[in-house]
Design an enzyme around this catalytic site. Structure first.
Site, mmCIF file in Angstrom:
data_model
loop_
_atom_site.group_PDB
_atom_site.id
_atom_site.type_symbol
_atom_site.label_atom_id
_atom_site.label_comp_id
_atom_site.label_asym_id
_atom_site.label_seq_id
_atom_site.Cartn_x
_atom_site.Cartn_y
_atom_site.Cartn_z
ATOM 1 N N ILE A 293 0.949 -0.997 0.091
ATOM 2 C CA ILE A 293 0.027 -0.117 -0.061
ATOM 3 C C ILE A 293 0.974 1.299 -0.167
ATOM 4 O O ILE A 293 0.652 2.419 -0.705
ATOM 5 C CB ILE A 293 -0.977 0.018 1.127
ATOM 6 N N LYS A 411 -10.421 -5.518 9.654
ATOM 7 C CA LYS A 411 -10.270 -6.375 10.594
ATOM 8 C C LYS A 411 -10.383 -5.942 12.020
ATOM 9 O O LYS A 411 -10.340 -6.547 13.202
ATOM 10 C CB LYS A 411 -8.945 -7.337 10.389
#
Length: 625
Positions: A293, A411
């Site tokens: 990322i 998450k």
């Protein structure tokens, strides 16, 4: 004898072959006279031919050398050499006939035909006998490698024939999956079933297996090799015809299917036209700049033409890689590129970097994100993800940074694992700072699994397919949200530009995708078939290994499920509950104490107290790898 043969030079061997051929000539001539039903006895005819025989021998020797017959090695004596032998025999018979016509008794033409045939057969037979004798000497003097050939098809039988003349390789038997071939004898070797390999290895002293199945699919070859290597055997695969002629290079250049093709929906394109203004001409810091990322953030920020881009990264190799990639572009566009090697958990370095470079925008992507690894190392994961975020965010507020954008994860929503809990704690830290900040805009961007990122499921599946399988899936009912790296970064940059402070941005990610469906797509995209109950002859099997500790059947994107629209229809905003300043300070202080005490169990208890979740797995069931 072996030493004597080894000491012979190539020239000496040539003269030996020539001498043998010339010695055979009078013997064959005597044999020819003996088998012919002629009026004159064979002895008298042979005595009469002695006057011309030396000339015929000399002429035959010169002809043989000219044609190169004595130079042919025994292990290379094949069709071409046999043709040369027949030519020498015919020329020798012709010379003998001409000499006898001029200087000796006249003989029938059939005599010379018999002589030519007999001389040809004698030269060929002597070479065949010599080859067997020499090979026997070499075999006794040198250790032999006894090999088993896996595959009794055309390739295997040709290989066995080629190895019969090899100096030190001795083919022992075939094994083949084809039941119709098992029990047969091909080119002198028996064919066995693969189930008997272990028995054959012990009884026949086999040291190596040659895989002669080039047309078999790569996954099946890999599976066979793995089974053979488990028996401590040296395995070598015969190259395919494509590899031999060089066309295999084209196959090697073919790359795996791009991860975005497995998305299951149309990829969202979030234009950065307006968002780019928030980064244009600014000093931007990207933490975790060398990660999947982080590196994509750097690429897209570069397209926004910042004044300076600071690459903050803990991994030297990752930092070197992204810096080398962007260096030429930065120089061409006049953007200052600054690589910084260090950790966001180091307060001194963080404050020095922010102050020295006068950072205006922070994109915080540095984190430990692999669930099993963080589950096995909970204290390290909490320290990096929580303390690193707090250190960098507090310093950003102290130095008046314009915007601080935290890269979070789905998450973090009702986490059942330490990684998710650490990301939720990081969110709480940023939300607390956002509620008290008057100058810095603190915001968070939360998204699901990123296709193609390091450690993500697509590269893992593709690697397992390349190894021949099986492809491992935790549970057939597990489903996940997916997005591409480009989508994730566009979301981060767009949301960061629009943020007012304290928001949690999420992306419309479509419906969750079943992981087992994804596994099938990866296998089939590589050109293979799935091996299951319906297709037992398939290439790659899917193995169900069970949920890992802390893993959910399905992930969520928000805690409240209450999403607000933004000006971009694909981006939503969630306002979620947070903790007070005192509560955040309390859990951070308690977390520092348990990390300092190296008490993983206490850390899990702390998470259970402060993080809303579905419960974490107990210490004794956490992942170990």
């Amino acid at each position: 004898m072996f030493r004597l043969l080894s000491a012979l030079t190539r020239a000496q061997k040539t003269y030996i072959f020539l001498g043998i051929d010339l010695c055979l000539l009078p013997l064959v001539l005597l044999f020819t006279f003996a088998v012919q039903n002629l009026a004159t006895p064979a002895g008298q005819l042979f005595a009469a031919s002695l006057a011309v025989l030396p000339y015929v021998v000399a002429f035959t020797g010169v002809t043989s050398l000219w044609l190169g017959l004595p130079h042919v090695q025994l292990n290379a004596y094949e069709r071409h050499a046999v043709a040369l032998t027949s030519l020498v025999a015919v020329i020798s018979a012709s010379a003998l006939g001409l000499a006898m016509m001029l200087f000796g008794p006249a003989l029938p033409v059939g005599t010379y035909v018999v002589f030519a045939l007999s001389y040809f057969i004698a030269m060929v037979a002597v070479r065949a006998i010599l080859f067997q004798v020499v090979m026997s000497i070499y075999r006794r003097a040198q250790p032999r490698c006894r090999v088993l050939i896996y595959g009794a098809g055309a390739t295997g039988t040709q290989l066995a024939q080629a190895l019969r003349s090899h100096d030190w390789i001795d083919p022992v038997a075939f094994v083949d999956d084809n039941k119709s071939l098992q029990g047969m004898t091909l080119v002198g070797l028996p064919v066995y079933a693969p189930a008997r390999i272990e028995e054959l290895v012990k009884t026949r002293q086999i040291a190596r297996v040659l895989l002669a199945m080039p047309s078999q699919s790569q996954p099946k070859q890999a599976q066979i090799i793995q089974r053979l290597q488990a028996l401590k055997l040296d395995v070598q695969a015969l190259p395919s015809f494509a590899q031999l002629v060089g066309t295999e290079a084209l196959v090697e250049k073919l790359t795996p299917v791009a991860p975005k093709n497995f998305l299951g929906r149309r990829a969202h394109d979030v234009p950065l036209a307006e968002a780019a203004e928030a980064y244009c001409g600014k000093v931007v810091l990207v933490s975790g700049a060398g990660g999947s990322i982080g590196s994509e953030l750097c690429r897209q920020v570069m397209a926004c033409r910042p004044k300076k881009l600071v690459l903050y990264e803990l991994s030297e190799l990752a930092l070197y890689t992204i810096h080398q990639e962007l260096c030429a572009q930065a120089q061409a566009e006049g953007i200052e590129l600054v690589p910084v090697l260090g950790s966001v958990t180091d307060p001194r370095q963080v404050r020095e970097v922010l102050g020295c470079h006068q950072i205006q925008v922070v994109l915080h992507a540095a984190a430990y994100k692999h669930v099993p690894l963080v589950e096995a190392n909970p204290l390290a994961g909490l320290a990096n993800n929580v303390f690193g975020t707090r250190t960098l965010a507090r310093a950003a507020g102290d130095f008046g940074v314009d915007r601080f954008i935290l890269i979070s994860s789905d998450k973090a929503v009702r986490p059942t694992n330490v990684m998710g809990a650490s990301k939720r704690m990081a969110e709480l830290v940023v939300q607390d700072l956002a509620s008290r900040s008057t100058s810095t805009v603190f915001t968070m961007v939360r998204f699901g699994n990123v296709l193609g990122s390091s450690g993500s499921v697509i590269p893992l599946f593709q690697e397992q397919v390349a190894r021949g399988g099986p492809v491992t899936v935790t549970d057939p009912n597990v489903r996940r949200f997916f997005m591409t790296i480009q989508e994730a970064v566009q979301l981060v940059l767009t949301a960061g530009a629009d943020a007012k402070g304290g928001e949690v941005f999420v992306l419309d990610m479509g419906k969750p995708v079943p992981i087992i469906q994804l596994a099938r797509q990866v296998i089939e995209s590589a050109g293979y078939t799935v091996r299951d109950a319906d297709t037992p002859e398939g290439d790659i099997a899917i193995e169900i290994i069970g949920l890992r500790p802390g893993e959910k059947m399905e992930e969520e994107l928000t805690i409240t499920d209450e999403l607000m629209l933004t000006r971009n229809p694909k981006i939503f905003c969630a306002h979620e509950g947070d903790l007070s300043e005192i509560e955040v300070a309390s859990f951070v202080r308690s977390l520092r104490q348990v990390v300092a005490a190296n008490d993983a169990e206490a850390a899990r208890n702390l998470i259970a107290r402060w993080v809303e979740g579905d419960g974490l797995p107990p210490e004794n069931t956490r992942a170990t790898s």
